[in-house]
Motif scaffolding. Structure first.
Motif, mmCIF file in Angstrom:
data_model
loop_
_atom_site.group_PDB
_atom_site.id
_atom_site.type_symbol
_atom_site.label_atom_id
_atom_site.label_comp_id
_atom_site.label_asym_id
_atom_site.label_seq_id
_atom_site.Cartn_x
_atom_site.Cartn_y
_atom_site.Cartn_z
ATOM 1 N N ALA A 93 0.834 -1.206 0.000
ATOM 2 C CA ALA A 93 0.000 0.000 0.000
ATOM 3 C C ALA A 93 0.868 1.256 0.000
ATOM 4 N N ALA A 94 1.990 1.212 0.720
ATOM 5 C CA ALA A 94 2.890 2.369 0.769
ATOM 6 C C ALA A 94 3.522 2.640 -0.595
ATOM 7 N N LEU A 95 3.729 1.595 -1.378
ATOM 8 C CA LEU A 95 4.334 1.780 -2.702
ATOM 9 C C LEU A 95 3.450 2.630 -3.609
ATOM 10 N N PHE A 96 2.144 2.532 -3.431
ATOM 11 C CA PHE A 96 1.245 3.377 -4.225
ATOM 12 C C PHE A 96 1.411 4.855 -3.874
ATOM 13 N N LEU A 97 1.792 5.133 -2.640
ATOM 14 C CA LEU A 97 2.031 6.529 -2.260
ATOM 15 C C LEU A 97 3.238 7.114 -2.990
ATOM 16 N N LEU A 98 4.150 6.263 -3.411
ATOM 17 C CA LEU A 98 5.325 6.738 -4.138
ATOM 18 C C LEU A 98 4.956 7.329 -5.494
ATOM 19 N N LEU A 99 3.788 6.981 -6.007
ATOM 20 C CA LEU A 99 3.336 7.479 -7.304
ATOM 21 C C LEU A 99 2.663 8.849 -7.215
ATOM 22 N N CYS A 100 2.456 9.329 -5.991
ATOM 23 C CA CYS A 100 1.774 10.618 -5.811
ATOM 24 C C CYS A 100 2.668 11.773 -6.280
ATOM 25 N N GLU A 101 2.017 12.838 -6.701
ATOM 26 C CA GLU A 101 2.759 14.036 -7.099
ATOM 27 C C GLU A 101 2.971 14.987 -5.931
ATOM 28 N N ILE A 102 2.201 14.804 -4.881
ATOM 29 C CA ILE A 102 2.364 15.641 -3.685
ATOM 30 C C ILE A 102 3.500 15.051 -2.853
ATOM 31 N N PHE B 245 5.942 10.138 2.886
ATOM 32 C CA PHE B 245 5.253 9.286 3.851
ATOM 33 C C PHE B 245 5.299 7.823 3.393
ATOM 34 N N GLY B 246 5.079 7.575 2.120
ATOM 35 C CA GLY B 246 5.142 6.213 1.585
ATOM 36 C C GLY B 246 6.524 5.602 1.723
ATOM 37 N N GLN B 247 7.558 6.397 1.458
ATOM 38 C CA GLN B 247 8.931 5.897 1.589
ATOM 39 C C GLN B 247 9.239 5.495 3.028
ATOM 40 N N VAL B 248 8.909 6.395 3.941
ATOM 41 C CA VAL B 248 9.233 6.131 5.343
ATOM 42 C C VAL B 248 8.370 5.007 5.903
ATOM 43 N N LEU B 249 7.133 4.921 5.461
ATOM 44 C CA LEU B 249 6.259 3.834 5.907
ATOM 45 C C LEU B 249 6.827 2.486 5.478
#
Length: 187
Positions: free
Chosen positions: A100-109, A115-119
């Protein structure tokens, strides 16, 4: 201190709670190291809030492993059996959270990406401490308990007057005297 108290409430053991709490703080320390030294981020508000959140995330895996050990130990099993019971679920939980955190890596914000990286990093450290360090610490602890029990048993055996080891010096210095009439060479 709060983590130690919370874990102690579940395990009912200060020693086991200290082992789990160390894993929780070590996970947070390793995450902080990655944030500051590997990612080279300035430690700001987002990183501080992330570490606070990740302290909560870091409790799950160690607590599951220690609680499984408490349950299995109550049935006479060892650390390996506790790991067999819980390791699959812990790994699956980590895989889904990191996924789930890997999907945060695709965000532009940027804040979501960070947050995804650290999670992901925090969950991997938590998994490593839960499945490698905690079992090793539990094995060492149970080995010390077994060693103490063996020493207590040996000490009791040595202090017991009926013990063969305690009797040996007396038998060497004062061998048993024959009873009955003396026997001659023809016997």
């Amino acid at each position: 201190v709060c983590a130690l108290g919370a874990v102690a409430a579940f395990t009912r053991s200060i020693r086991l709670s200290a082992i789990a709490t160390f894993a929780i703080f070590a996970t947070s320390a390793c995450s902080l190291f990655v944030i500051v030294e590997i990612f080279r981020w300035e430690f700001g508000l987002m990183e501080a809030v992330s570490l606070i959140i990740f302290c909560g995330f870091s409790v799950d895996y160690p607590l599951h492993v220690v609680q499984a050990y408490v349950n299995e130990r109550g049935q006479g099993a060892e650390v390996r059996q506790a790991l067999r019971e819980v390791a699959g679920a812990v790994v699956a939980g980590c895989v889904t959270t990191v996924g789930a955190a890997l999907f945060l890596l695709l965000c532009e914000i940027k804040i979501f990406t960070r947050f995804g990286q650290v999670l992901a990093v925090n969950m991997l450290f938590s998994l490593a401490f839960a499945l490698a360090w905690i079992p090793a610490a539990l094995e060492l602890q149970s080995a010390k308990v077994d060693e103490r029990a063996a020493l207590a048993e040996a000490s009791e055996a040595l202090s017991s007057p009926s013990s063969a080891v305690a009797e040996a010096p007396r038998l060497v210095l004062f061998p048993p005297q024959p009873t009955g009439p003396p026997r001659g060479p023809r016997g």
